[in-house]
Design a protein around this motif. Structure first.
Motif, PDB file in Angstrom:
ATOM      1  N   LEU A 239       0.835  -1.214   0.000  1.00  0.00           N
ATOM      2  CA  LEU A 239       0.000   0.000   0.000  1.00  0.00           C
ATOM      3  C   LEU A 239       0.865   1.258   0.000  1.00  0.00           C
ATOM      4  CD1 LEU A 239      -2.821  -1.064   2.486  1.00  0.00           C
ATOM      5  CD2 LEU A 239      -3.093  -0.570   0.044  1.00  0.00           C
ATOM      6  N   LEU A 240       1.969   1.220   0.748  1.00  0.00           N
ATOM      7  CA  LEU A 240       2.897   2.353   0.764  1.00  0.00           C
ATOM      8  C   LEU A 240       3.482   2.576  -0.632  1.00  0.00           C
ATOM      9  CD1 LEU A 240       4.560   4.477   2.352  1.00  0.00           C
ATOM     10  CD2 LEU A 240       6.245   2.672   2.800  1.00  0.00           C
ATOM     11  N   TYR A 241       3.879   1.491  -1.260  1.00  0.00           N
ATOM     12  CA  TYR A 241       4.417   1.557  -2.628  1.00  0.00           C
ATOM     13  C   TYR A 241       3.366   2.123  -3.581  1.00  0.00           C
ATOM     14  CZ  TYR A 241       6.618  -0.207  -6.959  1.00  0.00           C
ATOM     15  OH  TYR A 241       7.180  -0.335  -8.209  1.00  0.00           O
ATOM     16  N   PHE A 242       2.124   1.640  -3.438  1.00  0.00           N
ATOM     17  CA  PHE A 242       1.045   2.086  -4.309  1.00  0.00           C
ATOM     18  C   PHE A 242       0.751   3.576  -4.128  1.00  0.00           C
ATOM     19  CE2 PHE A 242      -3.501   2.740  -5.140  1.00  0.00           C
ATOM     20  CZ  PHE A 242      -3.571   2.300  -6.452  1.00  0.00           C
ATOM     21  N   HIS A 243       0.735   4.041  -2.883  1.00  0.00           N
ATOM     22  CA  HIS A 243       0.423   5.456  -2.617  1.00  0.00           C
ATOM     23  C   HIS A 243       1.535   6.381  -3.109  1.00  0.00           C
ATOM     24  CE1 HIS A 243      -2.454   4.010   0.751  1.00  0.00           C
ATOM     25  NE2 HIS A 243      -3.106   4.232  -0.379  1.00  0.00           N
ATOM     26  N   ARG A 244       2.771   5.887  -3.072  1.00  0.00           N
ATOM     27  CA  ARG A 244       3.886   6.711  -3.533  1.00  0.00           C
ATOM     28  C   ARG A 244       4.064   6.659  -5.054  1.00  0.00           C
ATOM     29  NH1 ARG A 244       8.523   5.604   1.173  1.00  0.00           N
ATOM     30  NH2 ARG A 244       7.509   6.901   2.766  1.00  0.00           N
ATOM     31  N   TYR A 245       3.649   5.569  -5.664  1.00  0.00           N
ATOM     32  CA  TYR A 245       3.835   5.403  -7.114  1.00  0.00           C
ATOM     33  C   TYR A 245       2.532   4.913  -7.755  1.00  0.00           C
ATOM     34  CZ  TYR A 245       8.763   5.863  -5.977  1.00  0.00           C
ATOM     35  OH  TYR A 245       9.968   6.334  -5.517  1.00  0.00           O
ATOM     36  N   VAL A 258      -0.064  -9.606  -3.238  1.00  0.00           N
ATOM     37  CA  VAL A 258      -0.264  -9.726  -1.787  1.00  0.00           C
ATOM     38  C   VAL A 258      -1.669 -10.236  -1.484  1.00  0.00           C
ATOM     39  CG1 VAL A 258      -0.470  -8.423   0.367  1.00  0.00           C
ATOM     40  CG2 VAL A 258       1.456  -7.997  -1.170  1.00  0.00           C
ATOM     41  N   TYR A 259      -2.673  -9.671  -2.159  1.00  0.00           N
ATOM     42  CA  TYR A 259      -4.051 -10.092  -1.893  1.00  0.00           C
ATOM     43  C   TYR A 259      -4.291 -11.524  -2.354  1.00  0.00           C
ATOM     44  CZ  TYR A 259      -4.978  -5.239  -0.714  1.00  0.00           C
ATOM     45  OH  TYR A 259      -4.952  -4.009  -0.107  1.00  0.00           O
ATOM     46  N   LYS A 267     -10.592  -7.635  -1.935  1.00  0.00           N
ATOM     47  CA  LYS A 267      -9.564  -6.609  -2.123  1.00  0.00           C
ATOM     48  C   LYS A 267      -8.877  -6.765  -3.480  1.00  0.00           C
ATOM     49  CE  LYS A 267      -8.478  -5.737   2.746  1.00  0.00           C
ATOM     50  NZ  LYS A 267      -7.421  -5.778   3.796  1.00  0.00           N
ATOM     51  N   MET A 268      -8.729  -8.011  -3.898  1.00  0.00           N
ATOM     52  CA  MET A 268      -8.098  -8.263  -5.189  1.00  0.00           C
ATOM     53  C   MET A 268      -8.942  -7.692  -6.326  1.00  0.00           C
ATOM     54  SD  MET A 268      -6.398 -11.866  -6.207  1.00  0.00           S
ATOM     55  CE  MET A 268      -5.161 -11.917  -7.489  1.00  0.00           C
ATOM     56  N   MET A 269     -10.246  -7.927  -6.248  1.00  0.00           N
ATOM     57  CA  MET A 269     -11.144  -7.420  -7.285  1.00  0.00           C
ATOM     58  C   MET A 269     -11.174  -5.884  -7.287  1.00  0.00           C
ATOM     59  SD  MET A 269     -12.319  -9.871  -9.125  1.00  0.00           S
ATOM     60  CE  MET A 269     -10.665 -10.528  -8.947  1.00  0.00           C
ATOM     61  N   GLY A 270     -11.106  -5.292  -6.086  1.00  0.00           N
ATOM     62  CA  GLY A 270     -11.077  -3.834  -6.002  1.00  0.00           C
ATOM     63  C   GLY A 270      -9.841  -3.254  -6.660  1.00  0.00           C
ATOM     64  N   THR A 271      -8.693  -3.877  -6.399  1.00  0.00           N
ATOM     65  CA  THR A 271      -7.438  -3.422  -7.008  1.00  0.00           C
ATOM     66  C   THR A 271      -7.458  -3.637  -8.513  1.00  0.00           C
ATOM     67  OG1 THR A 271      -6.265  -4.033  -4.969  1.00  0.00           O
ATOM     68  CG2 THR A 271      -4.926  -3.646  -6.931  1.00  0.00           C
ATOM     69  N   LEU A 272      -8.032  -4.758  -8.922  1.00  0.00           N
ATOM     70  CA  LEU A 272      -8.129  -5.067 -10.348  1.00  0.00           C
ATOM     71  C   LEU A 272      -8.969  -4.026 -11.072  1.00  0.00           C
ATOM     72  CD1 LEU A 272      -7.375  -7.285 -12.483  1.00  0.00           C
ATOM     73  CD2 LEU A 272      -9.632  -8.245 -12.059  1.00  0.00           C
ATOM     74  N   GLU A 273     -10.078  -3.618 -10.457  1.00  0.00           N
ATOM     75  CA  GLU A 273     -10.934  -2.588 -11.064  1.00  0.00           C
ATOM     76  C   GLU A 273     -10.194  -1.260 -11.174  1.00  0.00           C
ATOM     77  OE1 GLU A 273     -13.911  -2.714 -12.558  1.00  0.00           O
ATOM     78  OE2 GLU A 273     -13.633  -4.877 -12.361  1.00  0.00           O
ATOM     79  N   ARG A 291      -7.079 -10.280 -17.622  1.00  0.00           N
ATOM     80  CA  ARG A 291      -7.963 -11.212 -18.354  1.00  0.00           C
ATOM     81  C   ARG A 291      -8.287 -12.422 -17.503  1.00  0.00           C
ATOM     82  NH1 ARG A 291      -4.129 -10.523 -23.594  1.00  0.00           N
ATOM     83  NH2 ARG A 291      -5.074  -8.615 -24.425  1.00  0.00           N
ATOM     84  N   PHE A 292      -7.269 -12.926 -16.807  1.00  0.00           N
ATOM     85  CA  PHE A 292      -7.464 -14.129 -15.977  1.00  0.00           C
ATOM     86  C   PHE A 292      -8.561 -13.907 -14.941  1.00  0.00           C
ATOM     87  CE2 PHE A 292      -6.657 -16.774 -12.298  1.00  0.00           C
ATOM     88  CZ  PHE A 292      -6.288 -17.996 -12.822  1.00  0.00           C
ATOM     89  N   TRP A 293      -8.443 -12.801 -14.188  1.00  0.00           N
ATOM     90  CA  TRP A 293      -9.395 -12.553 -13.109  1.00  0.00           C
ATOM     91  C   TRP A 293     -10.724 -12.003 -13.622  1.00  0.00           C
ATOM     92  CZ3 TRP A 293      -9.336 -14.783  -8.710  1.00  0.00           C
ATOM     93  CH2 TRP A 293      -8.128 -15.244  -8.181  1.00  0.00           C
ATOM     94  N   SER A 294     -10.707 -11.284 -14.735  1.00  0.00           N
ATOM     95  CA  SER A 294     -11.961 -10.790 -15.298  1.00  0.00           C
ATOM     96  C   SER A 294     -12.817 -11.950 -15.783  1.00  0.00           C
ATOM     97  CB  SER A 294     -11.687  -9.831 -16.442  1.00  0.00           C
ATOM     98  OG  SER A 294     -11.013  -8.679 -15.978  1.00  0.00           O
ATOM     99  N   GLU A 295     -12.195 -12.926 -16.414  1.00  0.00           N
ATOM    100  CA  GLU A 295     -12.924 -14.112 -16.874  1.00  0.00           C
ATOM    101  C   GLU A 295     -13.398 -14.925 -15.687  1.00  0.00           C
ATOM    102  OE1 GLU A 295     -10.228 -16.144 -19.420  1.00  0.00           O
ATOM    103  OE2 GLU A 295     -10.285 -14.598 -20.971  1.00  0.00           O
TER     104      GLU A 295
END
Length: 297
Positions: A239-245, A258-259, A267-273, A291-295
């Motif tokens: 999350l720190l990495y994500f907020h900084r970059y 991680v999720y 949480k995985m689906m939220g990040t994917l969206e 594609r993997f998770w959307s399918e």
């Protein structure tokens, strides 16, 4: 009587499918038609298998996707990329030489390795230790022992430097790299390796604090935390990495990884969206994950 039993079976099956599988209307209809047309036997079709049965292969495939790295694009290939390609080619050629060459050629190859930075050839050296030619094996043992000596000296030196100066990013990066090489060397037992891994995580945390622009440090720390099952800490780092970059694809992929390890589907689906809505130009690896998770969804 038979018709009444069949009708009751069809109705109960329709209700059970809706409650147990929570699927779309089209999927519900497909499942219901199967169990209605093939009473009892229809329930054995793959559509009705527990998710855990089919997810084992999915999990393994997804782990491979997370570890997969894209080939460098043409405009990104420079001196460093060519050096990495040459190094990989050299390792393959050495391995082939040890397998198919004569004894004289094997010895010559091992002498060449001794003259180089042999850490990159560690896997090959460990194979060569058991070579049928005793002289080749002797050279390999010598190289391994010399490598171990160098790594231990470097580790001792940098441990002292680190303890006296924990705010120098150059020292911290050197210490991280030596710890990483030592852990990958194969010299450590499981208990000692775990101990060094926690040291590695601590040094990476200091490095991220004093040098937040060192992006590889975030990914290295996340992976180390996943390795020792510190999932909450791995999430915090990601999350720190994500907020900084937020404009870096790797930040999204690190969170997804991680999720995935946390088995947090929501949480995985939220990040994917978020990744799908971002303006980023996605790499092949990211597209494969999307594609993997959307399918799957």
């Amino acid at each position: 009587m038979v018709e009444l039993v069949y009708l009751l079976y069809v109705i109960l099956s329709a209700i059970a499918i809706r409650i147990v599988y929570s699927c779309s209307w089209q999927e519900w209809l497909l499942r219901w038609l199967i169990v209605s047309t093939l009473p009892v036997i229809g329930w054995l079709f793959p559509l009705f298998w527990p998710k855990s049965w089919s997810r084992k292969k999915d999990d393994e495939a997804l782990r491979q996707i997370f570890e997969f790295q894209d080939e460098p694009e043409v405009h990104q290939v420079g001196i460093y990329s060519r050096m990495e390609a040459e190094k990989e080619t050299n390792v393959v050629s050495i391995e082939e030489a040890l397998l198919v060459s004569g004894h004289a050629d094997r010895r010559s190859v091992m002498i060449d390795v001794l003259k180089k930075d042999s850490i990159q050839y560690m896997d090959i050296l460990q194979i060569a230790v058991g070579n049928e030619d005793t002289e080749t094996s002797h050279y390999a043992v010598s190289a391994v022992m010399e490598l171990k000596r160098k790594l231990m000296l470097a580790l001792q030196e940098l441990t002292v430097k680190y303890e006296s100066n924990k705010t120098d990013p150059v020292v911290l990066r050197e210490y991280v790299d030596v710890l990483q090489s030592y852990m990958k060397s194969g010299f450590l037992d499981e208990k000692t390796l775990r101990k060094h891994k926690f040291t590695y995580i601590m040094v990476l945390e200091h490095l991220i604090t004093v040098s937040p622009e060192d992006e590889p440090a975030y990914l290295e720390k996340i992976q180390a935390e996943l390795d020792v099952k510190k999932l909450i800490e791995a999430e915090q780092t990601a999350l720190l990495y994500f907020h900084r970059y937020p404009q870096n694809e790797e930040a999204y992929l690190a969170l997804l990884k991680v999720y995935f390890y946390m088995k947090s589907y929501k949480k995985m689906m939220g990040t994917l969206e978020q990744l799908k809505r971002s303006p980023l130009r996605l790499s092949n690896r990211a597209l494969t994950l999307v594609r993997f998770w959307s399918e799957g969804a």
